[in-house]
Write a protein that holds these residues in place. Structure first.
Motif, PDB file in Angstrom:
ATOM      1  N   LEU A 138     -32.926 -17.364  81.743  1.00 49.06           N
ATOM      2  CA  LEU A 138     -32.194 -16.170  81.862  1.00 49.06           C
ATOM      3  C   LEU A 138     -33.051 -14.971  81.537  1.00 49.06           C
ATOM      4  CD1 LEU A 138     -28.751 -17.109  80.376  1.00 49.06           C
ATOM      5  CD2 LEU A 138     -29.049 -16.742  82.741  1.00 49.06           C
ATOM      6  N   ALA A 139     -34.055 -14.997  80.588  1.00 43.76           N
ATOM      7  CA  ALA A 139     -35.013 -14.131  80.240  1.00 43.76           C
ATOM      8  C   ALA A 139     -35.792 -13.396  81.639  1.00 43.76           C
ATOM      9  CB  ALA A 139     -36.291 -14.706  79.440  1.00 43.76           C
ATOM     10  N   ALA A 140     -35.637 -14.077  82.739  1.00 45.90           N
ATOM     11  CA  ALA A 140     -36.125 -13.359  83.906  1.00 45.90           C
ATOM     12  C   ALA A 140     -35.020 -12.286  84.336  1.00 45.90           C
ATOM     13  CB  ALA A 140     -36.438 -14.523  84.822  1.00 45.90           C
ATOM     14  N   ARG A 141     -33.926 -12.480  83.996  1.00 44.57           N
ATOM     15  CA  ARG A 141     -32.978 -11.554  84.443  1.00 44.57           C
ATOM     16  C   ARG A 141     -32.483 -10.347  83.551  1.00 44.57           C
ATOM     17  NH1 ARG A 141     -29.095 -16.170  87.393  1.00 44.57           N
ATOM     18  NH2 ARG A 141     -30.403 -16.341  89.060  1.00 44.57           N
ATOM     19  N   TYR A 142     -32.760 -10.689  81.994  1.00 38.69           N
ATOM     20  CA  TYR A 142     -32.350  -9.843  81.051  1.00 38.69           C
ATOM     21  C   TYR A 142     -33.519  -9.785  80.161  1.00 38.69           C
ATOM     22  CZ  TYR A 142     -27.723 -11.446  82.754  1.00 38.69           C
ATOM     23  OH  TYR A 142     -26.380 -11.695  83.492  1.00 38.69           O
ATOM     24  N   ASP A 143     -33.284  -8.518  79.410  1.00 36.42           N
ATOM     25  CA  ASP A 143     -34.524  -8.272  78.492  1.00 36.42           C
ATOM     26  C   ASP A 143     -34.360  -9.115  77.350  1.00 36.42           C
ATOM     27  OD1 ASP A 143     -35.594  -5.894  79.968  1.00 36.42           O
ATOM     28  OD2 ASP A 143     -33.824  -4.546  79.219  1.00 36.42           O
ATOM     29  N   LEU A 144     -33.193  -9.404  76.824  1.00 36.44           N
ATOM     30  CA  LEU A 144     -32.873 -10.190  75.588  1.00 36.44           C
ATOM     31  C   LEU A 144     -31.828 -11.285  76.052  1.00 36.44           C
ATOM     32  CD1 LEU A 144     -32.682  -7.415  72.791  1.00 36.44           C
ATOM     33  CD2 LEU A 144     -34.659  -8.850  73.283  1.00 36.44           C
ATOM     34  N   VAL A 145     -31.849 -12.278  75.613  1.00 39.59           N
ATOM     35  CA  VAL A 145     -30.886 -13.453  75.897  1.00 39.59           C
ATOM     36  C   VAL A 145     -30.558 -14.010  74.365  1.00 39.59           C
ATOM     37  CG1 VAL A 145     -30.544 -15.528  76.944  1.00 39.59           C
ATOM     38  CG2 VAL A 145     -31.890 -13.959  78.088  1.00 39.59           C
ATOM     39  N   LEU A 146     -29.123 -13.900  74.001  1.00 39.91           N
ATOM     40  CA  LEU A 146     -28.704 -14.642  73.145  1.00 39.91           C
ATOM     41  C   LEU A 146     -28.335 -16.144  73.266  1.00 39.91           C
ATOM     42  CD1 LEU A 146     -26.349 -11.804  71.433  1.00 39.91           C
ATOM     43  CD2 LEU A 146     -28.681 -12.531  70.682  1.00 39.91           C
ATOM     44  N   ALA A 147     -28.844 -17.061  72.757  1.00 40.98           N
ATOM     45  CA  ALA A 147     -29.027 -18.330  73.205  1.00 40.98           C
ATOM     46  C   ALA A 147     -28.688 -19.328  71.869  1.00 40.98           C
ATOM     47  CB  ALA A 147     -30.355 -18.967  73.775  1.00 40.98           C
ATOM     48  N   HIS A 148     -28.118 -20.479  72.162  1.00 44.91           N
ATOM     49  CA  HIS A 148     -28.044 -21.360  71.089  1.00 44.91           C
ATOM     50  C   HIS A 148     -28.134 -22.761  71.336  1.00 44.91           C
ATOM     51  CE1 HIS A 148     -24.323 -23.358  72.727  1.00 44.91           C
ATOM     52  NE2 HIS A 148     -24.090 -22.116  73.421  1.00 44.91           N
ATOM     53  N   ARG A 149     -28.626 -23.556  70.113  1.00 45.26           N
ATOM     54  CA  ARG A 149     -28.824 -24.979  70.658  1.00 45.26           C
ATOM     55  C   ARG A 149     -28.815 -25.526  68.979  1.00 45.26           C
ATOM     56  NH1 ARG A 149     -33.488 -26.751  67.877  1.00 45.26           N
ATOM     57  NH2 ARG A 149     -34.926 -25.008  67.373  1.00 45.26           N
ATOM     58  N   MET A 150     -28.366 -26.934  69.215  1.00 46.57           N
ATOM     59  CA  MET A 150     -28.046 -27.613  67.961  1.00 46.57           C
ATOM     60  C   MET A 150     -29.546 -27.734  67.068  1.00 46.57           C
ATOM     61  SD  MET A 150     -24.813 -27.722  67.830  1.00 46.57           S
ATOM     62  CE  MET A 150     -24.933 -28.755  66.343  1.00 46.57           C
ATOM     63  N   ASP A 151     -29.415 -27.891  65.752  1.00 48.48           N
ATOM     64  CA  ASP A 151     -30.664 -27.766  64.999  1.00 48.48           C
ATOM     65  C   ASP A 151     -31.481 -29.023  65.311  1.00 48.48           C
ATOM     66  OD1 ASP A 151     -32.064 -26.875  63.122  1.00 48.48           O
ATOM     67  OD2 ASP A 151     -30.957 -27.759  61.581  1.00 48.48           O
ATOM     68  N   ASN A 152     -30.799 -30.358  65.640  1.00 44.54           N
ATOM     69  CA  ASN A 152     -31.542 -31.393  66.050  1.00 44.54           C
ATOM     70  C   ASN A 152     -32.098 -31.626  67.315  1.00 44.54           C
ATOM     71  OD1 ASN A 152     -29.161 -31.903  66.960  1.00 44.54           O
ATOM     72  ND2 ASN A 152     -28.776 -33.716  65.880  1.00 44.54           N
ATOM     73  N   SER A 153     -31.813 -30.547  68.347  1.00 48.53           N
ATOM     74  CA  SER A 153     -32.204 -30.455  69.679  1.00 48.53           C
ATOM     75  C   SER A 153     -33.589 -30.120  70.010  1.00 48.53           C
ATOM     76  CB  SER A 153     -30.891 -29.846  70.659  1.00 48.53           C
ATOM     77  OG  SER A 153     -31.155 -28.367  70.239  1.00 48.53           O
ATOM     78  N   PRO A 154     -33.990 -30.337  71.352  1.00 42.08           N
ATOM     79  CA  PRO A 154     -35.370 -29.875  71.491  1.00 42.08           C
ATOM     80  C   PRO A 154     -35.467 -28.335  71.126  1.00 42.08           C
ATOM     81  CG  PRO A 154     -34.676 -31.273  73.180  1.00 42.08           C
ATOM     82  CD  PRO A 154     -33.570 -31.031  72.309  1.00 42.08           C
ATOM     83  N   SER A 155     -36.665 -27.949  70.890  1.00 42.03           N
ATOM     84  CA  SER A 155     -37.073 -26.293  70.696  1.00 42.03           C
ATOM     85  C   SER A 155     -37.057 -25.631  71.987  1.00 42.03           C
ATOM     86  CB  SER A 155     -38.117 -26.240  69.993  1.00 42.03           C
ATOM     87  OG  SER A 155     -38.081 -26.871  68.570  1.00 42.03           O
ATOM     88  N   TRP A 156     -36.948 -24.355  71.996  1.00 39.51           N
ATOM     89  CA  TRP A 156     -37.103 -23.607  73.065  1.00 39.51           C
ATOM     90  C   TRP A 156     -38.647 -23.749  73.580  1.00 39.51           C
ATOM     91  CZ3 TRP A 156     -32.586 -22.738  74.475  1.00 39.51           C
ATOM     92  CH2 TRP A 156     -31.468 -22.435  73.652  1.00 39.51           C
ATOM     93  N   PRO A 157     -38.825 -23.637  74.769  1.00 43.82           N
ATOM     94  CA  PRO A 157     -40.295 -23.677  75.249  1.00 43.82           C
ATOM     95  C   PRO A 157     -41.099 -22.531  74.943  1.00 43.82           C
ATOM     96  CG  PRO A 157     -38.825 -23.076  77.206  1.00 43.82           C
ATOM     97  CD  PRO A 157     -37.913 -23.239  76.028  1.00 43.82           C
TER      98      PRO A 157
END
Length: 311
Positions: A138-157
């Motif tokens: 979504l960062a290709a379409r928006y300047d800022l993206v509010l995202a969520h992930r569980m604490d034990n899930s893979p990190s953002w790239p």
């Protein structure tokens, strides 16, 4: 190689289709295909390949797309040094948020920026609630993206997006106010697994937290409803007959006196809320103003949202 060709290759890797690239860059699909063909002529190895009807990057294409991202970032640095665009405090900023974050943060964010006498960035707000792996795109379409992930899930790239932490938000057990467990200050999986549940669809939170509750307790859970909208979940809990899991901070605006939140121990129930953005985007003054305002609004929300004490 032209910079706009490298950008199209990069967008193809992030968005997954020529049509999506064309929509994002506001050009025709044929223009995208033409520029990719010209870029292909400049190198000796295939940059794309067909998978069914989709056009995807080869390994060489991904390498060039990553190099192209560095070129785009370098050009952003140059514009920041000489261009008024990056320094304009009132330049427009587009923000995407998953639904519960938008419900909780958009209105106070807009109010905070409006209080600056017209010198603040002009907001362009949208809601996009997608699977975790789709947030970075979504960062290709928006300047800022509010995202969520569980604490034990893979990190953002972080090779693709910059990450600004916003909050660590627990998912609490949501109970009807007259539920027998409402007198408890904290609940464990064994306390709640036998209840009837309203939770999200599979692949979304808090269904993954409920799955952890089931795994830890060794007992199945009866799921009556699968609803992704937290306001609907809160209404169903308030009506009785089911309990759920709601985020402690961002669900605050959808709670009423008929719903109480209780912390859940024994499983990892914390999700991370982060701001994702292209690195070059964060060089704009207006974008950083919005980031700072989001952090202010979230801090205030956290301070207002400590777990409710038993009556």
């Amino acid at each position: 190689m032209e910079i706009h060709q490298l950008q199209m290759l990069r967008e193809l890797g992030d968005l997954g289709s020529v049509k999506a690239v064309a929509e994002t860059l506001m050009v025709t699909p044929s223009a995208v295909s033409q520029q990719l063909a010209l870029l292909q002529k400049a190198v000796d190895v295939p940059l794309t390949r067909k998978e069914g009807r989709a056009l995807v990057l080869t390994d060489a294409g991904r390498v060039l797309a990553e190099a192209g991202a560095a070129v785009v970032n370098a050009m952003a640095d140059a514009r920041a040094a000489i261009g008024a665009y990056h320094d304009a405090p009132d330049a427009p900023v587009s923000v995407s948020a998953f639904h519960s974050a938008g419900q909780a943060l958009f209105a106070p964010l807009a109010a905070l920026l409006a209080s600056d006498g017209g010198k603040s960035p002009r907001l362009r707000l949208s809601d996009e609630d997608v699977a975790q792996e789709d947030f970075p795109g979504l960062a290709a379409r928006y300047d800022l993206v509010l995202a969520h992930r569980m604490d034990n899930s893979p990190s953002w790239p972080e090779d693709k997006v910059a990450v600004l932490p916003l909050a660590d938000e627990p998912l609490d057990v949501a109970l009807p106010a007259d539920h027998p467990l409402a007198s408890r200050r904290e609940l464990e999986p064994s306390d709640v697994v036998g209840e009837s549940w309203v939770t999200s669809r599979d692949g979304y939170s808090p269904a993954d937290v409920l799955a952890a509750v089931v795994a830890v307790s060794g007992r199945p859970a009866e799921v009556l409803h699968r609803i992704n909208d937290y306001s609907t979940v809160a209404a169903l809990v308030s009506a009785g007959g089911a309990i759920g899991l709601l985020p402690r901070f961002t669900a605050r605006r959808v709670l009423d006196a008929g719903v109480l939140l209780r912390p859940l121990s024994g499983v990892n129930s914390v999700r991370k809320i982060d701001i994702l953005a292209r690195p070059e985007t964060l060089k704009r003054k207006s974008v950083m103003t919005v980031c700072e305002s989001l952090q202010t609004v979230m801090t205030e929300l956290v301070e207002l949202s400590s777990p409710r004490s038993p009556n």
